[in-house]
Enzyme design. Sequence first.
Site, PDB file in Angstrom:
ATOM      1  N   LEU A  34      13.040  -9.477  10.375  1.00  0.00           N
ATOM      2  CA  LEU A  34      13.354  -8.014  11.335  1.00  0.00           C
ATOM      3  C   LEU A  34      13.530  -7.055   9.963  1.00  0.00           C
ATOM      4  CD1 LEU A  34      14.337  -9.496  14.263  1.00  0.00           C
ATOM      5  CD2 LEU A  34      12.061  -8.706  14.426  1.00  0.00           C
ATOM      6  N   ASN A  36      10.981  -4.704   9.155  1.00  0.00           N
ATOM      7  CA  ASN A  36      10.388  -3.494   9.083  1.00  0.00           C
ATOM      8  C   ASN A  36       9.834  -3.652  10.796  1.00  0.00           C
ATOM      9  OD1 ASN A  36       9.754  -0.499   8.832  1.00  0.00           O
ATOM     10  ND2 ASN A  36       7.577  -1.743   8.414  1.00  0.00           N
ATOM     11  N   ASP A  59      14.065 -14.996   6.619  1.00  0.00           N
ATOM     12  CA  ASP A  59      14.047 -14.219   5.445  1.00  0.00           C
ATOM     13  C   ASP A  59      12.706 -15.586   4.386  1.00  0.00           C
ATOM     14  OD1 ASP A  59      13.845 -12.852   3.109  1.00  0.00           O
ATOM     15  OD2 ASP A  59      15.442 -12.195   3.332  1.00  0.00           O
ATOM     16  N   SER A 125      -4.974  -6.047   0.121  1.00  0.00           N
ATOM     17  CA  SER A 125      -5.745  -4.570   0.479  1.00  0.00           C
ATOM     18  C   SER A 125      -6.548  -3.953  -0.550  1.00  0.00           C
ATOM     19  CB  SER A 125      -4.496  -3.216   0.251  1.00  0.00           C
ATOM     20  OG  SER A 125      -4.771  -2.278   0.006  1.00  0.00           O
ATOM     21  N   TYR A 151       3.388  -2.408  -5.432  1.00  0.00           N
ATOM     22  CA  TYR A 151       2.835  -2.869  -4.868  1.00  0.00           C
ATOM     23  C   TYR A 151       1.111  -3.132  -4.832  1.00  0.00           C
ATOM     24  CZ  TYR A 151       0.460  -3.267  -0.284  1.00  0.00           C
ATOM     25  OH  TYR A 151      -0.415  -2.842   1.236  1.00  0.00           O
ATOM     26  N   LYS A 155       0.199  -6.789  -4.562  1.00  0.00           N
ATOM     27  CA  LYS A 155      -1.323  -7.619  -4.129  1.00  0.00           C
ATOM     28  C   LYS A 155      -2.357  -8.801  -4.633  1.00  0.00           C
ATOM     29  CE  LYS A 155       0.211  -6.535  -0.065  1.00  0.00           C
ATOM     30  NZ  LYS A 155       0.840  -7.674   1.222  1.00  0.00           N
ATOM     31  N   ASN A 181      -8.386   1.150   5.555  1.00  0.00           N
ATOM     32  CA  ASN A 181      -6.781   2.291   5.860  1.00  0.00           C
ATOM     33  C   ASN A 181      -6.513   1.896   8.163  1.00  0.00           C
ATOM     34  OD1 ASN A 181      -7.659   3.362   3.659  1.00  0.00           O
ATOM     35  ND2 ASN A 181      -6.095   4.746   4.010  1.00  0.00           N
ATOM     36  N   ASN A 201       1.794   7.370   4.777  1.00  0.00           N
ATOM     37  CA  ASN A 201       0.664   6.982   5.755  1.00  0.00           C
ATOM     38  C   ASN A 201       0.350   7.974   6.139  1.00  0.00           C
ATOM     39  OD1 ASN A 201       1.174   3.746   4.993  1.00  0.00           O
ATOM     40  ND2 ASN A 201      -0.424   5.093   4.034  1.00  0.00           N
ATOM     41  N   PHE A 220      -2.848  16.424   1.559  1.00  0.00           N
ATOM     42  CA  PHE A 220      -2.813  16.605   0.451  1.00  0.00           C
ATOM     43  C   PHE A 220      -4.461  16.993  -0.999  1.00  0.00           C
ATOM     44  CE2 PHE A 220       0.376  13.564   0.733  1.00  0.00           C
ATOM     45  CZ  PHE A 220       1.581  13.765   0.739  1.00  0.00           C
ATOM     46  N   ARG A 292      -1.928  14.231  -4.220  1.00  0.00           N
ATOM     47  CA  ARG A 292      -0.998  13.199  -4.109  1.00  0.00           C
ATOM     48  C   ARG A 292      -1.420  12.574  -5.942  1.00  0.00           C
ATOM     49  NH1 ARG A 292      -0.190   9.333   0.581  1.00  0.00           N
ATOM     50  NH2 ARG A 292      -2.088   9.006   0.082  1.00  0.00           N
TER      51      ARG A 292
HETATM   52  P1  NAD Z   1       4.989  -4.127   8.711  1.00  0.00           P
HETATM   53  O1  NAD Z   1       5.413  -3.760   7.592  1.00  0.00           O
HETATM   54  O2  NAD Z   1       4.409  -3.455  10.323  1.00  0.00           O
HETATM   55  O3  NAD Z   1       5.101  -5.847   8.942  1.00  0.00           O
HETATM   56  C1  NAD Z   1       5.386  -6.238   7.661  1.00  0.00           C
HETATM   57  C2  NAD Z   1       6.490  -7.558   8.182  1.00  0.00           C
HETATM   58  O4  NAD Z   1       6.420  -8.082   7.317  1.00  0.00           O
HETATM   59  C3  NAD Z   1       7.808  -7.250   9.244  1.00  0.00           C
HETATM   60  O5  NAD Z   1       7.298  -7.462  10.193  1.00  0.00           O
HETATM   61  C4  NAD Z   1       8.566  -6.588   8.286  1.00  0.00           C
HETATM   62  O6  NAD Z   1       9.991  -7.351   8.734  1.00  0.00           O
HETATM   63  C5  NAD Z   1       8.196  -8.466   8.548  1.00  0.00           C
HETATM   64  N1  NAD Z   1       9.257  -8.697   6.296  1.00  0.00           N
HETATM   65  C6  NAD Z   1       9.742  -8.463   5.315  1.00  0.00           C
HETATM   66  N2  NAD Z   1       9.674  -8.357   4.175  1.00  0.00           N
HETATM   67  C7  NAD Z   1      10.238  -9.540   4.944  1.00  0.00           C
HETATM   68  C8  NAD Z   1      10.521 -10.965   4.582  1.00  0.00           C
HETATM   69  N3  NAD Z   1      11.507 -11.028   3.759  1.00  0.00           N
HETATM   70  N4  NAD Z   1      10.896 -12.126   5.486  1.00  0.00           N
HETATM   71  C9  NAD Z   1      10.326 -12.021   6.352  1.00  0.00           C
HETATM   72  N5  NAD Z   1       9.194 -10.852   7.058  1.00  0.00           N
HETATM   73  C10 NAD Z   1       9.729 -10.241   5.957  1.00  0.00           C
HETATM   74  O7  NAD Z   1       3.319  -4.017   7.753  1.00  0.00           O
HETATM   75  P2  NAD Z   1       1.557  -4.154   8.567  1.00  0.00           P
HETATM   76  O8  NAD Z   1       1.793  -2.431   8.196  1.00  0.00           O
HETATM   77  O9  NAD Z   1       1.737  -4.783   9.347  1.00  0.00           O
HETATM   78  O10 NAD Z   1       1.451  -5.072   7.397  1.00  0.00           O
HETATM   79  C11 NAD Z   1       1.050  -6.402   7.132  1.00  0.00           C
HETATM   80  C12 NAD Z   1       0.565  -6.477   5.772  1.00  0.00           C
HETATM   81  O11 NAD Z   1      -0.888  -6.059   6.045  1.00  0.00           O
HETATM   82  C13 NAD Z   1       0.957  -6.029   4.624  1.00  0.00           C
HETATM   83  O12 NAD Z   1       1.131  -7.493   3.862  1.00  0.00           O
HETATM   84  C14 NAD Z   1       0.873  -5.761   3.959  1.00  0.00           C
HETATM   85  O13 NAD Z   1       1.167  -4.959   3.135  1.00  0.00           O
HETATM   86  C15 NAD Z   1      -0.666  -5.457   3.949  1.00  0.00           C
HETATM   87  N6  NAD Z   1      -1.076  -4.206   4.162  1.00  0.00           N
HETATM   88  C16 NAD Z   1      -0.966  -3.007   4.907  1.00  0.00           C
HETATM   89  C17 NAD Z   1      -2.008  -1.897   5.249  1.00  0.00           C
HETATM   90  C18 NAD Z   1      -1.218  -1.002   5.815  1.00  0.00           C
HETATM   91  O14 NAD Z   1      -1.677   0.199   5.520  1.00  0.00           O
HETATM   92  N7  NAD Z   1      -0.676  -0.824   6.878  1.00  0.00           N
HETATM   93  C19 NAD Z   1      -3.224  -2.065   3.904  1.00  0.00           C
HETATM   94  C20 NAD Z   1      -3.524  -2.726   3.324  1.00  0.00           C
HETATM   95  C21 NAD Z   1      -2.364  -4.277   3.497  1.00  0.00           C
HETATM   96  N1  UFG Z   2      -3.225  12.370   3.127  1.00  0.00           N
HETATM   97  C1  UFG Z   2      -2.103  13.221   3.455  1.00  0.00           C
HETATM   98  N2  UFG Z   2      -0.979  13.757   3.869  1.00  0.00           N
HETATM   99  C2  UFG Z   2      -0.158  13.060   3.965  1.00  0.00           C
HETATM  100  C3  UFG Z   2      -0.459  11.009   3.547  1.00  0.00           C
HETATM  101  C4  UFG Z   2      -1.618  11.958   3.534  1.00  0.00           C
HETATM  102  O1  UFG Z   2      -3.381  14.654   3.087  1.00  0.00           O
HETATM  103  O2  UFG Z   2       0.956  13.511   4.223  1.00  0.00           O
HETATM  104  C5  UFG Z   2      -3.633  11.902   2.499  1.00  0.00           C
HETATM  105  C6  UFG Z   2      -3.977  11.084   1.352  1.00  0.00           C
HETATM  106  O3  UFG Z   2      -4.189  11.805   0.263  1.00  0.00           O
HETATM  107  C7  UFG Z   2      -5.202   9.496   1.811  1.00  0.00           C
HETATM  108  C8  UFG Z   2      -5.368  10.145   3.153  1.00  0.00           C
HETATM  109  O4  UFG Z   2      -4.495  10.896   3.941  1.00  0.00           O
HETATM  110  O5  UFG Z   2      -6.090  10.856   1.503  1.00  0.00           O
HETATM  111  C9  UFG Z   2      -4.671   8.729   3.379  1.00  0.00           C
HETATM  112  O6  UFG Z   2      -3.569   8.382   3.063  1.00  0.00           O
HETATM  113  P1  UFG Z   2      -2.491   7.168   3.724  1.00  0.00           P
HETATM  114  O7  UFG Z   2      -1.757   6.726   2.295  1.00  0.00           O
HETATM  115  O8  UFG Z   2      -2.323   7.051   4.713  1.00  0.00           O
HETATM  116  O9  UFG Z   2      -3.396   5.773   2.619  1.00  0.00           O
HETATM  117  P2  UFG Z   2      -4.641   5.327   0.836  1.00  0.00           P
HETATM  118  O10 UFG Z   2      -5.851   4.996   1.316  1.00  0.00           O
HETATM  119  O11 UFG Z   2      -3.731   6.405   0.375  1.00  0.00           O
HETATM  120  O12 UFG Z   2      -3.213   4.349   0.728  1.00  0.00           O
HETATM  121  C10 UFG Z   2      -3.946   3.066   1.779  1.00  0.00           C
HETATM  122  C11 UFG Z   2      -2.064   1.918   2.073  1.00  0.00           C
HETATM  123  C12 UFG Z   2      -1.797   1.662   1.004  1.00  0.00           C
HETATM  124  C13 UFG Z   2      -3.074   0.739  -0.071  1.00  0.00           C
HETATM  125  C14 UFG Z   2      -4.553   1.029   0.318  1.00  0.00           C
HETATM  126  C15 UFG Z   2      -5.774   1.127  -0.233  1.00  0.00           C
HETATM  127  O13 UFG Z   2      -1.342   3.216   2.493  1.00  0.00           O
HETATM  128  O14 UFG Z   2      -1.272   0.326   1.269  1.00  0.00           O
HETATM  129  O15 UFG Z   2      -4.430   2.304   2.239  1.00  0.00           O
HETATM  130  O16 UFG Z   2      -6.237   1.126   0.655  1.00  0.00           O
HETATM  131  F1  UFG Z   2      -3.122  -0.262  -0.464  1.00  0.00           F
END
Ligand code: NAD
Ligand code: UFG
Length: 332
Positions: A34, A36, A59, A125, A151, A155, A181, A201, A220, A292
Site C-alpha cells: 500500500l 502507492n 512488503d 516499459s 527507474y 526495468k 503510456n 505523468n 514541455f 523536458r
Molecule cells: P502503481 O504505483 O499504481 O502500482 C504499483 C503498486 O506496487 C502500488 O500499489 C504500490 O503500493 C506497490 N508497491 C510498491 N512497492 C512495493 C513493495 N515494496 N512491496 C509491495 N508492493 C509494493 O503503478 P502502476 O502505474 O499501476 O504500475 C504498475 C507497474 O507497471 C509498475 O511496475 C510500473 O513500473 C509499470 N509501468 C507503469 C507505467 C505507467 O505509466 N503507469 C508504464 C510502464 C510500466
Molecule cells: N508532458 C507535458 N507536461 C507534463 C508532463 C508530460 O507536456 O507536465 C508531456 C511529455 O513531454 C511527453 C508526454 O507528455 O511528451 C507524456 O509524458 P509522460 O511523463 O506522461 O510519459 P513519458 O512518455 O515521458 O513516460 C512514460 C512513463 C515512463 C515510461 C515511459 C516510456 O512515465 O514510466 O513512458 O514508455 F518509462
Amino acid sequence: MGKILATGGTGYIGSHTVIELIKKGYEVEILDNLFNSKIEVLDKIEKITGVKPKFHEVDMLDAENVEKVFAEGNFDTVIHFAGLKAVGESVEKPLEYYKTNIDGTLNILNSMKNNGVKKIIFSSSATIYGDPGQPQCVETLETGRELTNPYGKTKYMIEEILKDAAFADKELSVTLLRYFNPVGNHESGLIGEDPNGIPNNLMPIIMKVYKKEIPELSVFGDDYDTRDGSCIRDYIHVVDLANGHILAMEKMQPGVSIYNLGTGNGTTVFEMIKAFENASGEKLPYKIAPRRAGDLPVLTANAEKAEKELGWRATHTVEDAMRDTINFLRNA
Ligand code: NAD
Ligand code: UFG
C-alpha cells in the site's frame, strides 16, 4: 484454472487487471504494501465484480512474509506489477529504486522457486528501448542503450534477470509486457489513477489541473518536428492493457515471450488537451514550457506481435479514456 498472485494488485494497472481476471473467472490474490495505493480499492473491486480478492499487506522486500504468502497460496502464475515507478524521483533516490525493484523481484523469484511456481508476467516499459532512433518500437530492437534514469534501468535489469532465470530453468515461463503510456480507468469511474504527491505523468497532471490542485499544465516543448510541435506518445487505455495480460497469460509457454502493449498510434500533447477539454466541456489552462530533458519527440509501439500471437488489440480510444477519466474525477 490455477490461482494468480498479483503483486502491486491494488495499484493503478494491477487493480484494473485484477478486475478483468475476476470477470473471466480467475481466482486472484493480491500482495501489496500500500505504498502507492489504498486499501479501499479492494471494496471497489468487490463493487465492480462481486468478489473481494484475498489481500496480503506485505512488503516484497520482506522475504520471510513473501515466502509465507507463497507457501499458503498454491499459485499457478505471478503477475508482477509491484515496484516504484516515478522517473524523476528515481534520479534523486537511485538506491531506493534499485533496492525495491530489483531486490523485491528477486524475493518474488526465490519464493516462486521454493514453491514450484513456474509462470511470471512482468510489467515492463517502453522506456527500456532508450532512444530507439525510430518513432516505432518493435520487440526485436536492442534494449538497455542510453537509458537516462534508474527507474528505466531497473526495468531493463529485471528483464535480463528474468531471461537468465528462464535460461537456467527450462520449465519457467516468463512474459515481458512492455507498456507504452497507460491512461483512462474502469468505465464505472470507481477506480483510477490516484497517485500520492505531485505526479510527473501527463494524465495525472491534467487531472490535478482540472481539480484546481495545480494552476496550469506545462506543455514541455511546442517546437518538436511533429504535426503540432508537441511530443507524440502511444496512449493505451488501461482496460485494454489489463486484457493484454489475460491473453498473454493464457498463451504462456516455457521460455521468454515479449510483447509491446500499445495501440500503434500516436497522440500529441495538444491533442490530449483538446480531447480532455471535449470530454469535460471546460478549458484546461496550460502554458508552453521548455522541453523536458530526455523526452523523445515520438515514441509509439509496433503492436503487431501481440495482435498476431495473442489476438490482442486495443479497442478503446483516447476519447474513451478521457470520458472515463472525467467519470472518475466526478465520482471521486
Ligand atoms: P502503481 O504505483 O499504481 O502500482 C504499483 C503498486 O506496487 C502500488 O500499489 C504500490 O503500493 C506497490 N508497491 C510498491 N512497492 C512495493 C513493495 N515494496 N512491496 C509491495 N508492493 C509494493 O503503478 P502502476 O502505474 O499501476 O504500475 C504498475 C507497474 O507497471 C509498475 O511496475 C510500473 O513500473 C509499470 N509501468 C507503469 C507505467 C505507467 O505509466 N503507469 C508504464 C510502464 C510500466
Ligand atoms: N508532458 C507535458 N507536461 C507534463 C508532463 C508530460 O507536456 O507536465 C508531456 C511529455 O513531454 C511527453 C508526454 O507528455 O511528451 C507524456 O509524458 P509522460 O511523463 O506522461 O510519459 P513519458 O512518455 O515521458 O513516460 C512514460 C512513463 C515512463 C515510461 C515511459 C516510456 O512515465 O514510466 O513512458 O514508455 F518509462
